[in-house]
Design a protein around this motif. Structure first.
Motif, mmCIF file in Angstrom:
data_model
loop_
_atom_site.group_PDB
_atom_site.id
_atom_site.type_symbol
_atom_site.label_atom_id
_atom_site.label_comp_id
_atom_site.label_asym_id
_atom_site.label_seq_id
_atom_site.Cartn_x
_atom_site.Cartn_y
_atom_site.Cartn_z
ATOM 1 N N ASN A 1 13.256 3.614 2.185
ATOM 2 C CA ASN A 1 13.545 5.051 2.277
ATOM 3 C C ASN A 1 12.898 5.682 3.505
ATOM 4 N N ILE A 2 11.723 5.179 3.891
ATOM 5 C CA ILE A 2 11.080 5.668 5.108
ATOM 6 C C ILE A 2 11.942 5.358 6.321
ATOM 7 N N VAL A 3 12.485 4.148 6.370
ATOM 8 C CA VAL A 3 13.361 3.774 7.485
ATOM 9 C C VAL A 3 14.618 4.639 7.479
ATOM 10 N N ARG A 4 15.164 4.911 6.305
ATOM 11 C CA ARG A 4 16.349 5.789 6.221
ATOM 12 C C ARG A 4 16.022 7.204 6.702
ATOM 13 N N ALA B 1 4.084 11.837 6.537
ATOM 14 C CA ALA B 1 5.140 12.791 6.206
ATOM 15 C C ALA B 1 6.374 12.074 5.673
ATOM 16 N N LEU B 2 6.773 10.978 6.322
ATOM 17 C CA LEU B 2 7.961 10.236 5.871
ATOM 18 C C LEU B 2 7.747 9.642 4.487
ATOM 19 N N ARG B 3 6.538 9.154 4.247
ATOM 20 C CA ARG B 3 6.245 8.592 2.919
ATOM 21 C C ARG B 3 6.348 9.668 1.841
ATOM 22 N N ALA B 4 5.787 10.837 2.135
ATOM 23 C CA ALA B 4 5.858 11.927 1.155
ATOM 24 C C ALA B 4 7.308 12.341 0.906
ATOM 25 N N LEU B 5 8.068 12.468 1.978
ATOM 26 C CA LEU B 5 9.473 12.873 1.843
ATOM 27 C C LEU B 5 10.288 11.827 1.085
ATOM 28 N N ALA B 6 9.931 10.554 1.279
ATOM 29 C CA ALA B 6 10.692 9.471 0.665
ATOM 30 C C ALA B 6 10.297 9.216 -0.784
ATOM 31 N N THR B 7 9.245 9.908 -1.255
ATOM 32 C CA THR B 7 8.799 9.688 -2.644
ATOM 33 C C THR B 7 8.807 10.998 -3.429
ATOM 34 N N GLU C 1 0.817 -1.204 0.000
ATOM 35 C CA GLU C 1 0.000 0.000 0.000
ATOM 36 C C GLU C 1 0.858 1.263 0.000
ATOM 37 N N LEU C 2 2.029 1.175 0.612
ATOM 38 C CA LEU C 2 2.912 2.338 0.699
ATOM 39 C C LEU C 2 3.686 2.592 -0.590
ATOM 40 N N GLY C 3 3.737 1.613 -1.480
ATOM 41 C CA GLY C 3 4.438 1.807 -2.746
ATOM 42 C C GLY C 3 5.583 0.858 -2.989
ATOM 43 N N GLY C 4 5.751 -0.148 -2.116
ATOM 44 C CA GLY C 4 6.767 -1.153 -2.356
ATOM 45 C C GLY C 4 7.965 -1.073 -1.427
ATOM 46 N N SER C 5 8.853 -2.027 -1.588
ATOM 47 C CA SER C 5 9.981 -2.186 -0.665
ATOM 48 C C SER C 5 10.946 -1.010 -0.697
ATOM 49 N N GLU C 6 11.130 -0.393 -1.860
ATOM 50 C CA GLU C 6 12.058 0.730 -1.943
ATOM 51 C C GLU C 6 11.531 1.930 -1.152
ATOM 52 N N VAL C 7 10.247 2.191 -1.257
ATOM 53 C CA VAL C 7 9.651 3.290 -0.491
ATOM 54 C C VAL C 7 9.787 3.015 0.996
ATOM 55 N N VAL C 8 9.503 1.784 1.403
ATOM 56 C CA VAL C 8 9.597 1.424 2.813
ATOM 57 C C VAL C 8 11.028 1.586 3.320
#
Length: 432
Positions: free
Chosen positions: A240-243, A361-367, A231-238
Motif C-alpha cells: 500500500n505504501i508503494v501504491r 506519512a505514507l505508512r500512516a496513510l496506508a494503514t 517492522e512496518l506491519g507486513g507485506s500488505e502495508v508495504v
C-alpha cells in the motif's frame, strides 16, 4: 560514539532528554541553559539580525532519534510547531536502523549566480564573446572572495544561455561557484554584482538582474534506506505504501501534499540549524517540476527480500558557516548536537530526515490514516488551549483518547470536569 537507538526516549521528561543529549555531545552548563530556554535569545541579538525588531518567537526544538547515517549515529535537532513530525521521523528511522540506516551522496557544493543581459543586437555573438573571456570573468569573481578560494572554493566555470522566449532575446550568464561549507548566497551575489560592468563591456549589452538561483541542481543530495517490511506491519502495508507513492508520482494534487510531508522534516532541520528554509523549499519544489510535471521527490520499491527501499533526491543549499548558523546560539548548538563538521554532512542528515518523514506519512496513510497519531499528539495543544495545567495535560489527553474523541470541545469538557472535580484522577466519572 553514543547510540541514537534509545528505547522510550519520548517517555522521558524534557530535562531528562536534554541531560542525555548533553552527556552524549559534551554540552556545558551554558549550552544546556540555551537549549532549555533558561538563557533566552536576546532582543538585542535579534535586532542585529533583522529590521524593526519588537520581540522574538520561540519554536519547539525536538530531537529525532534512531538515525544512523552513513554508518554514524546522529541525533537530529528539529524545530517545528507541528505535532507528530519528530515522533514520526524517529519511528521511521527505527525501521531502517538494523538494516543499515541511511546512505547518502552529494553531487557537489556548486551554486549558480545568474546575470541577465539585455539590449543585445547579436545575442549569439555576445554568448560567444563571454565564453572567450571566461577566465577573466572567473578571475574577477574570485578576487572578490579570496577566503573562499583559499578554502578550495570559488568561481569555477560559466554557462551562457540565449533565451528567445522573452519579448526580446536576452542572454543569461550562469556563474558556477563552489561555495564549500557555506550556503553561498552572499558570496555568489557579491561576485555577480562585481563582474556585471565587465560583462556589459564584453557584450555591449545592459545587465539587469544579478542574483543567485535557488534551483541548486549542481548541489543535489541523495538518500537511500531499506525499511523492514515486518517492522512496518507486513507485506500488505508495504504494498500500500508503494501504491501511495505511485499515486503521488502520477497526480500533482497528491504529489504536492506528498512532498509537503517530506518538507515537514527537512524544513524542521534546516530551521533548527539556522539555514534558509525558503531557499531549500523553493529549490525542492522547483526540482520536483523539472520534468515539466510536478512529481514526487521520493521513489519507493521492493527489494528481493520483500523489504521497502526508499530513495530521495533534491537540491540542498545549506551551510555550517555564515548567517544565522553562527549568529544564533541555538543554531550553533543544533549543529553540535548533530555532530556535523561540513555542509555535506548536514545535507546528508537533512535528506535522511526527509526520506524518513515521507515513509512515516505514507505508512500512516496506508494503514489507520494520518489523523489517528497526529490528533493524539495535537490533543496536548488542545488541552493547553482548554486551560489544563501542566499536571493535568497528560490526564486530559489520556481521557480524550480513551473516549476516542480528541476534538477541542470534548477536551474542553474533560478539562472542566477535571478541574471541577467531576472525575477521579484516573479519568473515571465519580458517579460511575
Amino acid at each position: 560514539m553514543a547510540t541514537t537507538r534509545i528505547s522510550g526516549f519520548y517517555r522521558l521528561s524534557p530535562e531528562e532528554r536534554l541531560e542525555l543529549i548533553a552527556q552524549a555531545r559534551n554540552l556545558n552548563g551554558e549550552e544546556k541553559q540555551i537549549l532549555s530556554g533558561a538563557q533566552p535569545f536576546s532582543i538585542r541579538s535579534a535586532d542585529a539580525m533583522i529590521e524593526n525588531v519588537i520581540g522574538v518567537i520561540s519554536i519547539p526544538l525536538g530531537v529525532a532519534v534512531n538515525f544512523k547515517i552513513n554508518g554514524v549515529d546522529r541525533f537530529i535537532p528539529m524545530a517545528t510547531e507541528e505535532p507528530s513530525v519528530v515522533a514520526a521521523a524517529s519511528n521511521a528511522a527505527r525501521t531502517a536502523y538494523d538494516l543499515g540506516g541511511f546512505h547518502t551522496s552529494l553531487s557537489g557544493s556548486i551554486m549558480r549566480g545568474q546575470i541577465q543581459i539585455v539590449d543585445l543586437p547579436d545575442p549569439y555573438g555576445a554568448q560567444a564573446r563571454i565564453y572567450e573571456h571566461k577566465q577573466e570573468i572567473l578571475d574577477r569573481c574570485n578576487a572578490k572572495d579570496p577566503t573562499l578560494v583559499s578554502l578550495g572554493g570559488g568561481a569555477i566555470d560559466v554557462e551562457v544561455h540565449v533565451i528567445e522566449r522573452a519579448k526580446e532575446p536576452m542572454v543569461v550568464l550562469h556563474l558556477l561557484v563552489d561555495t564549500r561549507d557555506a550556503m553561498g548566497a552572499n558570496a555568489v551575489n557579491t561576485m555577480a554584482e562585481a563582474v556585471a560592468p565587465y560583462i556589459e563591456e564584453i557584450t555591449g549589452g545592459r545587465v539587469v538582474l544579478r542574483i543567485i538561483s535557488n534551483l541548486a541542481d549542481r548541489r543535489l543530495v541523495r538518500a537511500r534506506a531499506v525499511f523492514s517490511a515486518e517492522e512496518l506491519g507486513g507485506s500488505e502495508v508495504v504494498a500500500n505504501i508503494v501504491r501511495a507513492y505511485e499515486f503521488a508520482e502520477c497526480d500533482p494534487y497528491r504529489a504536492t501534499t506528498h512532498n509537503k510531508g517530506i518538507m515537514n522534516g527537512i524544513s524542521a532541520v534546516v530551521l533548527a540549524t539556522g539555514n534558509d528554509t525558503r531557499a531549500v523549499e523553493a529549490g525542492a519544489h522547483a526540482y520536483a517540476s523539472v520534468s515539466g510535471r510536478y512529481r514526487s521527490l521520493t521513489r519507493w520499491e521492493l527489494n528481493q527480500d520483500g523489504n521497502l527501499v526508499g530513495s530521495l533526491e533534491l537540491p540542498m543549499a545549506v551551510g555550517i558557516v555564515g548567517g544565522a548558523t553562527k549568529s544564533h546560539p541555538t543554531a550553533r548548538l543544533a549543529l553540535k548536537v548533530m555532530d556535523v563538521q561540513s555542509a555535506e554532512e548536514l545535507a546528508a542528515c537533512i535528506a535522511a530526515v526527509g526520506l524518513a518523514q515521507n515513509l512515516a506519512a505514507l505508512r500512516a496513510l496506508a494503514t489507520d490514516g494520518i489523523q489517528k497519531g497526529h490528533m493524539a499528539l495535537h490533543a496536548r495543544n488542545l488541552a493547553v488551549m482548554a486551560g489544563a495545567t501542566d499536571e493535568q495535560i497528560d490526564l486530559v489527553v489520556k481521557m480524550a483518547i480513551a473516549a476516542k474523541d480528541v476534538r477541542y470541545d470534548k477536551i474542553l469538557e474533560l478539562t472542566k470536569q477535571l478541574q471541577t472535580g467531576d472525575v477521579h484522577g484516573d479519568g473515571s466519572d465519580k458517579q460511575g
